[in-house]
Design a protein around this motif. Structure first.
Motif, PDB file in Angstrom:
ATOM      1  N   ASP A   1       0.830  -1.204   0.000  1.00 25.88           N
ATOM      2  CA  ASP A   1       0.000   0.000   0.000  1.00 25.88           C
ATOM      3  C   ASP A   1       0.869   1.260   0.000  1.00 25.88           C
ATOM      4  O   ASP A   1       0.583   2.227  -0.721  1.00 25.88           O
ATOM      5  CB  ASP A   1      -0.923  -0.012   1.214  1.00 25.88           C
ATOM      6  CG  ASP A   1      -1.852   1.201   1.225  1.00 25.88           C
ATOM      7  OD1 ASP A   1      -2.700   1.319   0.333  1.00 25.88           O
ATOM      8  OD2 ASP A   1      -1.710   2.036   2.149  1.00 25.88           O
ATOM      9  N   THR A   2       1.925   1.241   0.806  1.00 26.49           N
ATOM     10  CA  THR A   2       2.840   2.390   0.827  1.00 26.49           C
ATOM     11  C   THR A   2       3.544   2.545  -0.508  1.00 26.49           C
ATOM     12  O   THR A   2       3.741   3.664  -1.000  1.00 26.49           O
ATOM     13  CB  THR A   2       3.872   2.209   1.951  1.00 26.49           C
ATOM     14  OG1 THR A   2       3.194   1.985   3.186  1.00 26.49           O
ATOM     15  CG2 THR A   2       4.755   3.436   2.076  1.00 26.49           C
ATOM     16  N   TYR A   3       3.929   1.436  -1.126  1.00 20.53           N
ATOM     17  CA  TYR A   3       4.600   1.488  -2.428  1.00 20.53           C
ATOM     18  C   TYR A   3       3.686   2.111  -3.481  1.00 20.53           C
ATOM     19  O   TYR A   3       4.128   2.952  -4.285  1.00 20.53           O
ATOM     20  CB  TYR A   3       5.014   0.074  -2.840  1.00 20.53           C
ATOM     21  CG  TYR A   3       5.591  -0.023  -4.228  1.00 20.53           C
ATOM     22  CD1 TYR A   3       6.902   0.358  -4.488  1.00 20.53           C
ATOM     23  CD2 TYR A   3       4.813  -0.492  -5.287  1.00 20.53           C
ATOM     24  CE1 TYR A   3       7.428   0.270  -5.761  1.00 20.53           C
ATOM     25  CE2 TYR A   3       5.326  -0.586  -6.568  1.00 20.53           C
ATOM     26  CZ  TYR A   3       6.636  -0.201  -6.797  1.00 20.53           C
ATOM     27  OH  TYR A   3       7.152  -0.287  -8.067  1.00 20.53           O
ATOM     28  N   GLU A   4       2.432   1.720  -3.487  1.00 25.43           N
ATOM     29  CA  GLU A   4       1.490   2.287  -4.461  1.00 25.43           C
ATOM     30  C   GLU A   4       1.283   3.782  -4.207  1.00 25.43           C
ATOM     31  O   GLU A   4       1.148   4.568  -5.156  1.00 25.43           O
ATOM     32  CB  GLU A   4       0.154   1.547  -4.382  1.00 25.43           C
ATOM     33  CG  GLU A   4       0.223   0.086  -4.789  1.00 25.43           C
ATOM     34  CD  GLU A   4       0.630  -0.082  -6.243  1.00 25.43           C
ATOM     35  OE1 GLU A   4       0.379   0.854  -7.042  1.00 25.43           O
ATOM     36  OE2 GLU A   4       1.207  -1.132  -6.582  1.00 25.43           O
ATOM     37  N   THR A   5       1.271   4.177  -2.931  1.00 26.42           N
ATOM     38  CA  THR A   5       1.129   5.602  -2.614  1.00 26.42           C
ATOM     39  C   THR A   5       2.328   6.397  -3.120  1.00 26.42           C
ATOM     40  O   THR A   5       2.179   7.489  -3.683  1.00 26.42           O
ATOM     41  CB  THR A   5       0.973   5.789  -1.100  1.00 26.42           C
ATOM     42  OG1 THR A   5      -0.153   5.028  -0.650  1.00 26.42           O
ATOM     43  CG2 THR A   5       0.761   7.252  -0.757  1.00 26.42           C
ATOM     44  N   ILE A   6       3.515   5.847  -2.933  1.00 27.85           N
ATOM     45  CA  ILE A   6       4.726   6.524  -3.413  1.00 27.85           C
ATOM     46  C   ILE A   6       4.703   6.644  -4.933  1.00 27.85           C
ATOM     47  O   ILE A   6       5.053   7.703  -5.491  1.00 27.85           O
ATOM     48  CB  ILE A   6       5.984   5.764  -2.943  1.00 27.85           C
ATOM     49  CG1 ILE A   6       6.076   5.760  -1.410  1.00 27.85           C
ATOM     50  CG2 ILE A   6       7.248   6.363  -3.542  1.00 27.85           C
ATOM     51  CD1 ILE A   6       6.237   7.126  -0.792  1.00 27.85           C
TER      52      ILE A   6
END
Length: 511
Positions: free
Chosen positions: A455-460
């Motif tokens: 989820d954090t990767y997609e946000t970045i």
């Protein structure tokens, strides 16, 4: 600005980047060189320990996981065998090993018995009488007198009361010299092996387990002479280590100066916002002024300097702290390699791993606290219930390692097959234990952990494409004009002055 942008706009050469790259090369070479020496030391200790087991333990084989005795005659015979081998060490050994001598006298072998003060056990009548106080008796055997088998047994007057006997410990000291280092242009070390051979009868189960452990001390040899040796190789090593110390010291000074400058800017910004806007600055905004990569490099440089000084002392045979030095140099090399990733921050596509870890860290820590609590509960439960029945659960550290391996898909089959089926209740509990642990951690905990990172990767990735929201500090900095139009003659002092001036008014170098 990246080093390349600084060079194109101001003509400043990327000295810091070149220094860090040079540090990687020389520190890695230093670590590999010391690692080879450390490997020879560890290998020498391990091979000596194996040799002592074959030399002092009768009919010992490397495949024996549990070396034990079962009759009184075997115990007496093995004790006498160990003593005879000790007395004949000088004539039988094929290695550079000898008995310890102090002031011309050989250190004796010590044979110690530990037993209850009084014990009378009658299993047939299910009665016993015991005094649990433990007493110890020791006898010394000097290798100066020639002993035959009968004379040795009579002189020892070895009497073992197996009902009271807890353990028989044989203590002996052996010296050795590791001369293989001469082939690598290094001076040999002298080793003291304090050996303890233990006949363990504390369980009184009809099985006396035998173990041999050795406490090794590495000392500087008192006198040595290597024919044809010169000090040129040693001098080159010392010069190389001193060069590494100088480079790391320079890097330490530069990074410390940068951290100090960031701290000054943070202090000035906090005062400005407090006086002009009556706002307090959060800790997250304060930390934006401190570059974490500089802190990492400072720690790496400090460890490298300490490890290099200790390495020089080891090479000169003033100290023998191989383990401490290897930890210092190994950790420093790891950090200096990680520190180079700082320069990937100027290329967002290559820096996405660090950005993801940095953004996901708070959520991962909060999630890990809950997961660790559940993990520890399984560790304690498995240690107490399954420990007596399974070797992988015998100690708490083994339980933690076994369960961690099961999370990654290892040790599952062996955990099932090695469990003893003596108690149906324990067998049933073990199945419920493992069947509940695997779904909870492999399917749930691990999946949620991966989901947090994903989820954090997609946000970045979304922020890289559409832009990230600016923090209050970043919005304030964006109001200052772009400082990339500096003249090539702009000095470091001008940059720092401009950084302070931009907090209050446009600087002459920002126009």
């Amino acid at each position: 600005m990246s080093p390349c942008q600084k060079y194109s706009t101001r003509g400043r050469k990327p000295w810091k980047m070149m220094l860090q790259i040079l540090k990687i090369v020389i520190i890695t070479v230093q670590l590999v060189s010391f690692g080879l020496s450390n490997e020879m030391m560890v290998t020498f200790k391990e091979e000596n320990l194996i040799a002592f087991k074959h030399f002092f333990l009768k009919n010992y084989k490397d495949s024996n996981k549990h070396y034990a005795l079962y009759t009184k005659h075997e115990v007496h015979d093995h004790i006498l065998y160990t003593i005879r081998r000790y007395l004949q060490l000088q004539n039988l050994t094929i290695g550079n090993q000898a008995l310890e001598m102090i002031n011309g006298l050989t250190t004796p072998l010590s044979l110690c018995q530990q037993f209850y003060r009084h014990a009378h056990v009658v299993p047939s009548n299910e009665t016993f009488e015991i005094d649990p106080h433990v007493e110890t008796e020791c006898v010394s055997v000097y290798p100066t007198s020639p002993y035959t088998s009968d004379i040795l047994e009579n002189s020892l007057n070895l009497t073992l009361d197996f009902q009271r006997l807890l353990a028989v410990n044989i203590y002996l000291k052996i010296k050795a010299i590791n001369i293989q280092t001469v082939r690598h242009q290094e001076l040999p070390d002298c080793y003291d092996f304090n050996i303890n051979i233990m006949f363990d009868n504390r369980a009184h189960s009809g099985q006396i387990k035998i173990s041999l452990i050795s406490d090794v001390q590495i000392n500087v040899c008192k006198d040595w002479n290597v024919s044809g040796s010169t000090d040129s190789h040693f001098a080159l090593i010392v010069v190389f280590d001193c060069m590494i110390i100088c480079f790391c010291l320079l890097s330490l000074i530069l990074c410390t100066r940068s951290v100090h400058t960031g701290f000054l800017l943070q202090t000035e910004y906090r005062r400005f916002m407090s006086s002009q806007h009556s706002k307090s600055i959060s800790w997250s905004e304060r930390l934006e002024f401190i570059n974490g990569w500089y802190i990492l490099i400072i720690i790496s440089d400090a460890l490298t300097i300490a490890g290099s000084i200790l390495k020089i002392c080891i090479q000169s045979k003033e100290l023998t702290n191989y383990d401490v030095c290897s930890i210092l140099l190994g950790t420093a090399t790891m950090l200096v390699w990680i520190g180079v990733m700082r320069y990937l921050s100027f290329f967002q596509k290559y820096y996405i791993l660090i950005l993801t870890l940095k953004a996901a860290l708070p959520n991962v820590i909060r999630f890990s606290i809950c997961a660790v609590m559940i993990y520890l509960s399984y560790c304690f439960c498995g240690w107490i219930v399954l420990g007596p029945h399974h070797e992988n659960f015998r100690t708490f550290s083994r339980v933690a390692g076994c369960l961690f391996s099961m999370i990654n898909g290892d040790e599952i089959y062996s955990t099932f097959t090695k469990l003893r089926e003596y108690s149906p209740l324990v067998w049933l509990f073990s199945r419920l234990y493992v069947y509940s642990f695997i779904p909870v951690f492999t399917y749930m905990v691990l999946s949620v952990f991966i989901a947090l990172i994903t989820d954090t990767y997609e946000t970045i990735r979304y922020y890289q494409k559409h832009g990230a929201p600016l923090s209050e500090l970043q919005a304030f900095i964006s109001e200052c004009r772009d400082p990339r139009n500096y003249d090539k003659n702009t000095t470091v002092e001008d940059e720092v002055s401009c950084s302070f001036c931009c907090l209050c008014a446009p600087c002459v170098f920002c126009t």
